[in-house]
Design a protein around this motif. Structure first.
Motif, PDB file in Angstrom:
ATOM      1  N   ARG A 189       4.676  -8.631 -20.946  1.00 46.74           N
ATOM      2  CA  ARG A 189       4.958  -9.904 -20.301  1.00 46.74           C
ATOM      3  C   ARG A 189       3.704 -10.774 -20.252  1.00 46.74           C
ATOM      4  N   ILE A 190       2.573 -10.140 -19.954  1.00 53.98           N
ATOM      5  CA  ILE A 190       1.316 -10.896 -19.923  1.00 53.98           C
ATOM      6  C   ILE A 190       0.969 -11.391 -21.318  1.00 53.98           C
ATOM      7  N   ILE A 191       1.246 -10.589 -22.325  1.00 55.28           N
ATOM      8  CA  ILE A 191       0.998 -11.010 -23.708  1.00 55.28           C
ATOM      9  C   ILE A 191       1.789 -12.275 -24.027  1.00 55.28           C
ATOM     10  N   GLU A 192       3.028 -12.307 -23.596  1.00 59.53           N
ATOM     11  CA  GLU A 192       3.863 -13.478 -23.850  1.00 59.53           C
ATOM     12  C   GLU A 192       3.336 -14.714 -23.119  1.00 59.53           C
ATOM     13  N   GLU A 193       2.720 -14.495 -21.970  1.00 61.52           N
ATOM     14  CA  GLU A 193       2.238 -15.625 -21.162  1.00 61.52           C
ATOM     15  C   GLU A 193       0.919 -16.192 -21.666  1.00 61.52           C
ATOM     16  N   VAL A 194      -0.016 -15.325 -22.028  1.00 60.00           N
ATOM     17  CA  VAL A 194      -1.369 -15.788 -22.340  1.00 60.00           C
ATOM     18  C   VAL A 194      -1.808 -15.492 -23.761  1.00 60.00           C
ATOM     19  N   GLY A 195      -1.079 -14.639 -24.490  1.00 62.89           N
ATOM     20  CA  GLY A 195      -1.473 -14.293 -25.843  1.00 62.89           C
ATOM     21  C   GLY A 195      -2.505 -13.183 -25.864  1.00 62.89           C
ATOM     22  N   THR A 196      -2.875 -12.775 -27.077  1.00 61.71           N
ATOM     23  CA  THR A 196      -3.837 -11.679 -27.243  1.00 61.71           C
ATOM     24  C   THR A 196      -4.916 -12.089 -28.229  1.00 61.71           C
ATOM     25  N   THR A 197      -5.927 -11.250 -28.334  1.00 63.59           N
ATOM     26  CA  THR A 197      -6.986 -11.439 -29.325  1.00 63.59           C
ATOM     27  C   THR A 197      -6.548 -10.793 -30.635  1.00 63.59           C
ATOM     28  N   GLU A 199       3.760  -0.802 -19.308  1.00 63.40           N
ATOM     29  CA  GLU A 199       3.875  -1.357 -20.657  1.00 63.40           C
ATOM     30  C   GLU A 199       4.693  -2.642 -20.649  1.00 63.40           C
ATOM     31  N   GLU A 200       5.736  -2.680 -19.852  1.00 63.43           N
ATOM     32  CA  GLU A 200       6.555  -3.882 -19.749  1.00 63.43           C
ATOM     33  C   GLU A 200       5.732  -5.040 -19.179  1.00 63.43           C
ATOM     34  N   GLN A 260      -3.499  -2.295 -24.903  1.00 62.29           N
ATOM     35  CA  GLN A 260      -2.260  -1.819 -24.300  1.00 62.29           C
ATOM     36  C   GLN A 260      -2.398  -0.375 -23.830  1.00 62.29           C
ATOM     37  N   HIS A 261      -3.102   0.421 -24.600  1.00 64.10           N
ATOM     38  CA  HIS A 261      -3.274   1.830 -24.232  1.00 64.10           C
ATOM     39  C   HIS A 261      -4.009   1.971 -22.909  1.00 64.10           C
ATOM     40  N   ASP A 262      -5.126   1.242 -22.771  1.00 61.90           N
ATOM     41  CA  ASP A 262      -5.903   1.336 -21.537  1.00 61.90           C
ATOM     42  C   ASP A 262      -5.165   0.732 -20.349  1.00 61.90           C
ATOM     43  N   PHE A 263      -4.423  -0.349 -20.592  1.00 63.48           N
ATOM     44  CA  PHE A 263      -3.682  -0.973 -19.502  1.00 63.48           C
ATOM     45  C   PHE A 263      -2.628  -0.018 -18.963  1.00 63.48           C
ATOM     46  N   VAL A 264      -1.884   0.616 -19.843  1.00 59.56           N
ATOM     47  CA  VAL A 264      -0.839   1.559 -19.409  1.00 59.56           C
ATOM     48  C   VAL A 264      -1.458   2.749 -18.696  1.00 59.56           C
ATOM     49  N   LYS A 265      -2.636   3.150 -19.130  1.00 59.61           N
ATOM     50  CA  LYS A 265      -3.259   4.346 -18.586  1.00 59.61           C
ATOM     51  C   LYS A 265      -3.890   4.100 -17.215  1.00 59.61           C
ATOM     52  N   ALA A 311       0.825  -1.205   0.000  1.00 63.02           N
ATOM     53  CA  ALA A 311       0.000   0.000   0.000  1.00 63.02           C
ATOM     54  C   ALA A 311       0.859   1.254   0.000  1.00 63.02           C
ATOM     55  N   ASP A 312       1.931   1.213   0.783  1.00 64.83           N
ATOM     56  CA  ASP A 312       2.835   2.363   0.782  1.00 64.83           C
ATOM     57  C   ASP A 312       3.502   2.531  -0.574  1.00 64.83           C
ATOM     58  N   ALA A 313       3.894   1.386  -1.141  1.00 69.66           N
ATOM     59  CA  ALA A 313       4.558   1.458  -2.446  1.00 69.66           C
ATOM     60  C   ALA A 313       3.608   1.916  -3.534  1.00 69.66           C
ATOM     61  N   SER A 314       2.287   1.686  -3.315  1.00 66.79           N
ATOM     62  CA  SER A 314       1.325   2.080  -4.333  1.00 66.79           C
ATOM     63  C   SER A 314       1.257   3.594  -4.491  1.00 66.79           C
ATOM     64  N   GLN A 315       1.709   4.299  -3.476  1.00 71.27           N
ATOM     65  CA  GLN A 315       1.759   5.749  -3.610  1.00 71.27           C
ATOM     66  C   GLN A 315       2.767   6.153  -4.675  1.00 71.27           C
ATOM     67  N   LEU A 316       3.742   5.301  -4.863  1.00 69.70           N
ATOM     68  CA  LEU A 316       4.693   5.500  -5.961  1.00 69.70           C
ATOM     69  C   LEU A 316       4.178   4.700  -7.139  1.00 69.70           C
ATOM     70  N   LEU A 317       3.229   5.264  -7.872  1.00 67.69           N
ATOM     71  CA  LEU A 317       2.547   4.533  -8.918  1.00 67.69           C
ATOM     72  C   LEU A 317       3.528   4.051  -9.970  1.00 67.69           C
ATOM     73  N   PRO A 318       3.258   2.838 -10.518  1.00 65.90           N
ATOM     74  CA  PRO A 318       4.136   2.347 -11.584  1.00 65.90           C
ATOM     75  C   PRO A 318       4.177   3.329 -12.740  1.00 65.90           C
ATOM     76  N   THR A 319       5.318   3.421 -13.311  1.00 65.51           N
ATOM     77  CA  THR A 319       5.472   4.328 -14.447  1.00 65.51           C
ATOM     78  C   THR A 319       4.833   3.717 -15.679  1.00 65.51           C
ATOM     79  N   SER A 320       4.676   4.534 -16.710  1.00 62.48           N
ATOM     80  CA  SER A 320       4.106   4.041 -17.960  1.00 62.48           C
ATOM     81  C   SER A 320       4.975   2.954 -18.566  1.00 62.48           C
ATOM     82  N   GLU A 321       6.288   3.123 -18.431  1.00 62.07           N
ATOM     83  CA  GLU A 321       7.195   2.126 -18.984  1.00 62.07           C
ATOM     84  C   GLU A 321       7.056   0.798 -18.250  1.00 62.07           C
ATOM     85  N   GLU A 322       6.878   0.851 -16.927  1.00 66.46           N
ATOM     86  CA  GLU A 322       6.719  -0.375 -16.157  1.00 66.46           C
ATOM     87  C   GLU A 322       5.383  -1.062 -16.479  1.00 66.46           C
TER      88      GLU A 322
END
Length: 858
Positions: free
Chosen positions: A38-46, A33-34, A89-94, A20-31
């Motif tokens: 990674r999830i795409i590689e694991e489960v694939g996409t439509t 997207e990364e 990907q756009h919505d996930f990063v956002k 919860a404390d770390a969540s105050q430091l929100l993941p960056t857009s690059e993180e």
């Protein structure tokens, strides 16, 4: 000292807060997207380069988020406009960093999901009894129980074998069909019948009654489609199923078959949670569970109970469950405890945290290291002694036999009794329905329900009985007392009544007799039908339990008004739950048909094997039937031997019976063939049709008790099985037609076979419901074979001549015999298609060519 390692306890205690404390430091857009890549590689996409929601449960997110937290992220993505299938990907990063921060808060676990909100019921009951008939006797399996299930709490029902734990739950939730329930029940403070609120009551049986051929998600979806209020959309049902699976920790196995002993499926703990999920799909206000941890290892049991506790904390649901020997961390989850003794009587009811202190105040001491739940069970069974068990105490204990001998009355019989309520006795000592003291009638003695030997310590008993049945002091012998109790033993409740009739002997020598003799007399009077040498341990345990029951009664009466109001008394009346409108019957029929079709497809290999076996049987019967194709032409012309060749009376008497022999023998042969083939088809199809009921009978009863339409279930089973077996019979008719080459048309042949399968299926389904499960196959096989042969028209006493001469027999045969019209239909349709017969064919290649014609003088 080791900064590169962290202890398990430290990790468990501080991980969520750290996250919860770390969540105050929100993941960056690059993180973000990364992580998406990674999830795409694991489960694939439509095709649209989106991640499907269901794939998130098996992605990298599952390594640090629970199913409920992932569900929280998914539900937030779905709230975004147009995002109902997947995440780009756009919505996930956002949005992912924002949503991650929300679900990582410790308070998130206590936030109620709107799909699951229901609120609990407050169930208070007084003097609840469940009486069942055993032979000629009426026995209380739940005996005068008073208590309350408060909303927003989880209550444990515990006790040894024979204590009526499951019976108490059945009586409370309206499932005690096997006995008579008495007492008062209040729902939310209102006088109401529990049966009137079945739509908001969930009951989870001890057995995991789920559909093994369906996936976890499919089980929940079909349960919701049948039990949720009418008008609930498929989208809402799917969202509720997702929320339920997330709450129960099942989201990662949504597409796994549940499985059973025949096929591998999910684990026992997961199946138990699916069992619970089926009831949650009806959004109940109160949930009853019968031993939800039975058969599970300690870890699986903890996960199941943790899921239930989460339901209480997040939804305010009322939960009551029978549980056997819970470990300490599971016991600590309960808010309230019902502890029952043998015969369904209360040993303790109240806050779970106060039970230990209650028993310690009674003089019981728990050994170091012992589980308190096990300790409570030992106490309730009478196996543990308190420090004052022999003294009896001031709360109404039972004095031992030697104390009787010290009574102020000598050389006389005494009937001493004590009860928590004088109304339970029906009379006060010295006055019984107007009978004067010292002149009790036998029927008045038989009214005694509770008894003890500590009469002089109980102010409610008053004076001693100085005479029985008109006899004065010392005028009744021990034999008379035994005869008295034996004669009226049926009027005494053995499990609740302890009647001591002790002969007071004069002299110090007589009073010092061996205690085993007293035990024998006591045992006889407790149960005259039982030998008097009862085991001392059993007698001692019974005495201890009786004391516990009275001690609880005294304790309950002495509770302060505030304590009773908080834990036991029903609250002031408030709104009752609204009974939702049930799904219409036609809609339930549609759902049942969809599910049956899916189940048939999942079991297609077994269905195909059944079909192959039937085809083999029909082929064999056709070859063995002896029926051959006729060589008649459609216009035989001059190929017939006409009756004109008969020139004399002697020729007529010799040739006329022979002239029609073909027709008679042909019909007889066709009837024999139809009987053999029809019998094998009727029996095999009947046995196959029973599977749709017998294999799912427990599921059927569970749904029926939950309010699902029995009619819709049976009609769906009949339609599904008729089409399944009808297809098999049609395939059999095709094979028989090709081998036999009958004169009748193919459609007529097919129709006869299909109607035979329909009748066989109908009788099989009916018998499957009314006959015990273990005897269904035998009864169905016997019914189709016995009545099919007896009234098919081919064998006596059901010959066609008998059937047409006796209208009553004809109607009865048509009702009970599947072969009655099949045999006649095959024979008649074949005969109608043959040319008019008045002699024999003259074709020498015909199978019925008369041999005598070769030597005929004309």
């Amino acid at each position: 000292a080791h900064h590169d390692k962290v202890a398990r306890a430290t990790f468990v205690s501080f991980f969520l807060d750290s996250l919860a404390d770390a969540s105050q430091l929100l993941p960056t857009s690059e993180e973000a997207e990364e992580l998406f890549n990674r999830i795409i590689e694991e489960v694939g996409t439509t095709e649209n380069e989106e991640i499907l929601y269901k794939h998130l449960y098996t992605s990298s997110l599952s390594s640090f988020l629970s199913d409920l937290q992932i569900y929280g992220i998914i539900s937030r993505f779905k709230q975004q406009e147009g995002k109902q299938k997947g995440i780009s990907q756009h919505d996930f990063v956002k949005f992912y960093p924002l949503f991650l921060g929300e679900v990582s808060q410790p308070s998130f676990m206590s936030v109620r999901a709107s799909e699951l909100e229901s609120g609990g019921l407050d169930v208070a009951f007084e003097h609840l009894c469940l009486t069942v008939t055993l032979g000629k006797k009426q026995v209380n399996v739940v005996d005068d129980v008073t208590g309350r299930l408060r909303s927003d709490t989880m209550t444990a029902v515990m006790g040894g074998s024979g204590s009526g734990k499951s019976s108490l739950l059945n009586a409370l939730c309206g499932r005690a069909f096997y006995g008579k329930v008495t007492g008062s029940v209040k729902i939310n403070g209102n006088d109401s019948k529990i049966e009137d609120h079945k739509a908001v009551i969930g009951f989870v049986p001890q057995e995991d009654i789920v559909y093994p051929d369906l996936t976890v998600r499919e089980n929940l979806l079909y349960s919701g489609r049948l039990q949720l209020p009418a008008g609930t959309t498929d989208e809402e049902i799917a969202d509720l199923a997702d929320a339920t699976m997330a709450s129960l920790g099942l989201s990662r196995i949504v597409n796994s078959l549940v499985g059973d002993a025949r096929r591998r499926g999910i684990s026992g703990g997961e199946k138990k949670r699916v069992n619970i999920g089926l009831e949650l799909m009806k959004k109940p206000n109160v949930l009853f569970l019968d031993e939800p941890t039975s058969g599970l290892d300690s870890r699986s049991a903890f996960v199941v109970m943790e899921s239930l506790k989460r339901l209480v904390s997040t939804q305010g649901m009322t939960v009551a469950c029978v549980i056997h020997q819970p470990r300490t961390d599971i016991y600590d989850m309960f808010d309230s405890l019902f502890l029952l003794g043998v015969g369904g009587r209360t040993v303790y009811h109240g806050p779970a945290t106060e039970c230990r202190a209650y028993f310690e105040n009674l003089g019981f001491q728990m050994q170091q290291g012992e589980s308190q739940a096990d300790w409570f069970l030992d106490i309730s069974s009478g196996e543990v002694e308190s420090s004052d068990i022999e003294a009896g105490g001031t709360n109404g204990g039972i004095m031992n036999t030697s104390s009787l001998n010290k009574s102020i009355f000598g050389n006389s019989f005494e009937v001493a009794l004590q009860t928590a309520d004088d109304h339970d006795i029906g009379f006060v000592l010295g006055q019984a329905d107007g009978v004067e003291r010292g002149n009790f009638a036998v029927k008045e003695v038989a009214k005694i329900r509770y008894a003890t030997t500590s009469a002089e310590n109980d102010i409610r008993v008053g004076d001693k009985v100085v005479g029985i049945n008109g006899h004065g002091v010392g005028q009744m012998t021990l034999e008379d007392a035994k005869a008295l109790i034996s004669k009226h033993s049926e009027d005494l409740t053995t499990e609740k009544s302890i009647v001591f009739v002790q002969l007071m002997r004069q002299g110090e020598d007589e009073q010092s007799n061996d205690s085993t003799e007293d035990d024998g007399e006591e045992s006889f009077l407790l149960n005259p039908d039982k030998p008097s040498n009862e085991d001392g341990a059993l007698s001692k345990a019974r005495v201890a339990r009786e004391k516990l029951y009275r001690q609880w009664t005294v304790h309950f009466e002495n509770l302060s008004p505030s304590q009773k109001a908080r834990y036991y008394n029903s609250p002031k009346p408030f709104s009752l739950p609204i009974t939702p409108k049930a799904v219409p019957g036609w809609r339930q029929l549609h759902v049942q048909l969809r599910r049956n079709c899916l189940l048939s497809w999942r079991n297609r290999d077994a269905r195909l094997l059944d079909c192959v076996i039937l085809l083999i049987a029909i082929f064999a019967m056709t070859l063995l039937g002896g029926v051959k194709s006729s060589s008649f032409a459609s216009n035989p012309g001059s190929n017939f031997l006409w009756i004109k060749f008969i020139s004399s009376k002697e020729d007529a008497s010799q040739m006329l019976p022979l002239a029609f022999m073909y027709a008679l023998e042909g019909v007889n042969t066709i009837q024999s063939y139809a009987m053999m083939v029809g019998l094998i088809v009727s029996v095999l199809i009947g046995l196959n049709a029973t599977k749709i009921i017998t294999e799912k009978k427990l599921e059927f009863f569970r749904e029926a008790q939950s309010g699902v339409s029995v009619t819709a279930y049976y009609i769906a089973a009949s339609i599904t099985s008729t089409f399944e077996q009808g297809f098999t019979s049609i395939a059999g008719s095709v094979l028989a037609y090709l081998v036999l080459k009958p004169s009748t048309s193919f459609l007529v042949y097919l129709w006869n076979f299909f109607m035979l399968s329909w009748l066989s299926v109908s009788w099989a389904l009916l018998l499957s419901i009314v006959v015990p499960l273990e005897s269904v196959s035998t009864v169905v096989g016997f019914w189709n074979a016995f009545f099919g042969l007896l009234f098919c028209g081919k064998v006596p006493p059901g010959l066609y001549t008998d059937l047409y001469d006796n209208p009553v027999m004809a109607v009865f045969a048509g009702f009970v015999s599947n072969l009655r019209f099949f045999v006649e239909g095959i024979a008649v349709s074949e005969a109608k298609c043959l040319p008019s017969q008045s002699g024999y064919t003259s074709s020498s290649v015909a199978f019925n060519y008369p041999e005598f014609y070769r030597s005929y003088p004309y």
